[in-house]
Design a protein around this motif. Sequence first.
Motif, short mmCIF file in Angstrom:
data_model
loop_
_atom_site.label_atom_id
_atom_site.label_comp_id
_atom_site.label_asym_id
_atom_site.label_seq_id
_atom_site.Cartn_x
_atom_site.Cartn_y
_atom_site.Cartn_z
N ASN A 292 71.80 90.73 107.75
CA ASN A 292 72.99 90.97 107.03
C ASN A 292 73.37 92.00 106.73
OD1 ASN A 292 75.38 91.35 106.72
ND2 ASN A 292 75.70 88.69 107.52
N LEU A 294 75.37 92.55 104.58
CA LEU A 294 76.64 91.93 103.62
C LEU A 294 75.97 90.96 102.55
CD1 LEU A 294 79.31 91.38 106.23
CD2 LEU A 294 78.98 93.44 104.68
N LEU A 296 77.94 88.62 100.21
CA LEU A 296 79.17 88.28 99.76
C LEU A 296 79.19 87.09 98.51
CD1 LEU A 296 81.06 86.90 103.34
CD2 LEU A 296 80.84 89.76 102.15
N PHE A 413 80.98 93.88 100.86
CA PHE A 413 81.67 93.38 101.64
C PHE A 413 81.69 94.43 102.43
CE2 PHE A 413 82.24 91.30 97.50
CZ PHE A 413 82.61 90.06 98.01
N GLY A 414 80.74 95.41 103.35
CA GLY A 414 80.46 96.09 104.16
C GLY A 414 82.08 97.86 104.29
N GLU A 431 87.71 93.27 108.97
CA GLU A 431 87.99 94.11 107.86
C GLU A 431 88.79 93.97 106.90
OE1 GLU A 431 85.88 98.67 109.45
OE2 GLU A 431 87.91 97.57 110.50
N ARG A 434 87.25 90.81 105.26
CA ARG A 434 86.63 91.04 104.11
C ARG A 434 87.52 91.85 102.75
NH1 ARG A 434 83.66 94.85 106.50
NH2 ARG A 434 83.78 94.16 108.77
N THR A 454 87.85 82.14 108.01
CA THR A 454 86.20 83.25 109.04
C THR A 454 87.09 83.27 110.35
OG1 THR A 454 85.75 80.86 109.90
CG2 THR A 454 84.12 81.85 108.65
N LEU A 457 85.52 87.00 111.43
CA LEU A 457 84.92 86.79 110.74
C LEU A 457 83.92 87.25 112.06
CD1 LEU A 457 84.51 85.37 107.27
CD2 LEU A 457 85.67 87.56 108.04
N THR A 461 78.98 88.04 108.93
CA THR A 461 79.39 87.81 107.94
C THR A 461 79.61 86.29 108.05
OG1 THR A 461 81.13 90.08 109.08
CG2 THR A 461 82.14 88.84 107.06
#
Length: 632
Positions: A292, A294, A296, A413-414, A431, A434, A454, A457, A461
């Motif tokens: 991953n 990402l 966060l 955060f992508g 998106e 995020r 979530t 997500l 994520t």
Amino acid sequence: MRGLGLSLGGRPLLENADAAIAPGENVALIGPNGSGKTTLLRVLAGELGIDAGTLEQPCRDVVRLEQSPPTSPNPAWRYIVDTDPQLRAARALLASSEASGEGNAIALAHDAWEQAGGHRAEARARELLAGLGFTDADALAPVDTLSGGWRMRLNLARALFASSDLLLLDEPTNHLDLDAILWLERWLARYEGTAVIVSHDRDFLDRVAKATLSIEDRRLVRTSGGYSDWELQRSQRLAQAEHQGRVDALKVAHLRSFIDRFRAQATKARQVQSRIKALERIAQVAPLRAKNALDLSLAEAGDCPDPIVFAEDLNAGYGDKVVVGNVRMTVERGARIGILGRNGAGKTTLIRTLVGELPPLGGNLYVSRSVRVGYFAQQGLERLRNDDSALAHLQREAPDEREVVLRGFLGRFGLSGEDATRAVGPMSGGEKARLALALLAWHKPQLLVLDEPTNHLDADTRDALTDALAEFDGALLLVSHDRYLLRAAVDRFVIVRDGKAEPFEGDLDQYAALLQARETGAGQGALPNQAEAPTSRRAERRAAAEQRAERSALLRPLEREVKRIERELERVTAELREREAALADPALYADPQRAAELGRARSTLAQSHDRLEQAWLDAVVQRDGLTGALDD
């Protein structure tokens, strides 16, 4: 499915994919967003055709969960009954026969109505609605008066109500609370047909799926068990690929070294050419996808007051209506609290009051003025400005910060590159979620209050958020139906029910058992208080340290063995070079006996060299694999 080819809008989704689903199986269908999961469900439902291959789908009654909210002036329970095709046909037959006045036709129509389950239709519909969290009043309310989330639940109730031998569920838990998810798990365990389920909720898939189909590189890969089993088996496949990649890399390095050393020697020409061909034959391992991408992670909370929040005899609600009353609750520095309860019980009302979005209706509430609070609301995505970009949103939060810094932060955060500058409106729910998390994280909160973070997500994520919350050193109040997230992020629970908020000393398994007991008529009394305390983080760290020590003990002899082989290989290589140099001298062949002895010695050394080289490769790969485990 054999050799299945599937595309959407000219973009290939599946190519030469094979898979089999046995009758009566509950199968999880997983894959990255955009990989074709929903499209494949539509194919199985007969709504789309395939581009290539064969699809044998013998199921007759196929039901797919609708993704758009329903509309109807009828009560919720009546809407469910009326949309069942078998009941609708039986009702039409009954009406036409009664209009004809034919006694035999009326009798046959009544028999068809009974066969379709018409006599229990209303009771069945109400049972399903109750399991999904609808009150009696909700069941009687017109569909058009229900909120979007409850109408989406109504879609799920409709899918479960209909007679089916193939049930296709696309994100069935998205609009459910934990109580309803646990009920759905029990329903699916009793379901006698075949179910194909798309979900990002790993705990849900672990409990309902007996097999998993994952879309990987436009293929369908089947594994036994649920999401966690798939994750373990995939990691093992990747570890094997990585192991083979290390072996191949070492072979490549050695072959290239041999080629470079002996390319110019005529006596080695044949061996050099064979090694060049061997080098060409070695399969290049595709690079493993980075875990991953990402990040966060949240900033350290730093010094903050203690307690952060203190409530005594607090009443929370709207207007004059108290939803949760007489709440006594303390949120200390570093507290990690999960809030449980059905939708509508008052979880959101309580936390909105605690963070100051709703005024208390009574009692005392203290919230430290100096603490930085980060609040993620269920409806927070609606507050984003659709015409603005992610970068513009963050620039409003930090007008004096350089753009390169803001872009780098959003990238974690992508939301990098063009994603940072395109309008928010067309973005996916994931998106937007995020972006909301990024805006929250920018202010370095000391108290995080997250209400169903979530919902939109994807699995990757969710994993990144779980890691971030597990490492966050501030205080946390978390409302979530994601049990994986709850287990990783919180260490105590508060349950909201019957207008109260009380400590719950059990774990999530005990909470599930409590709900099941209440559903069967037992367990109406006090909550369990004798739950064993969860394993402390200190004990977990100690266990991890002991495991690392055990691995280190295994690593030391491997390192010694690698060094021993390297010394021996260096000695044999030096002797081999001496023999080869002697054999390259034309004067040697004046003494045929001496030349033969050197040839035999050189042959023996070459065999020893090859054997040591292979032993070194094996030892290095084993050592590096253990070192990687230690690093993890």
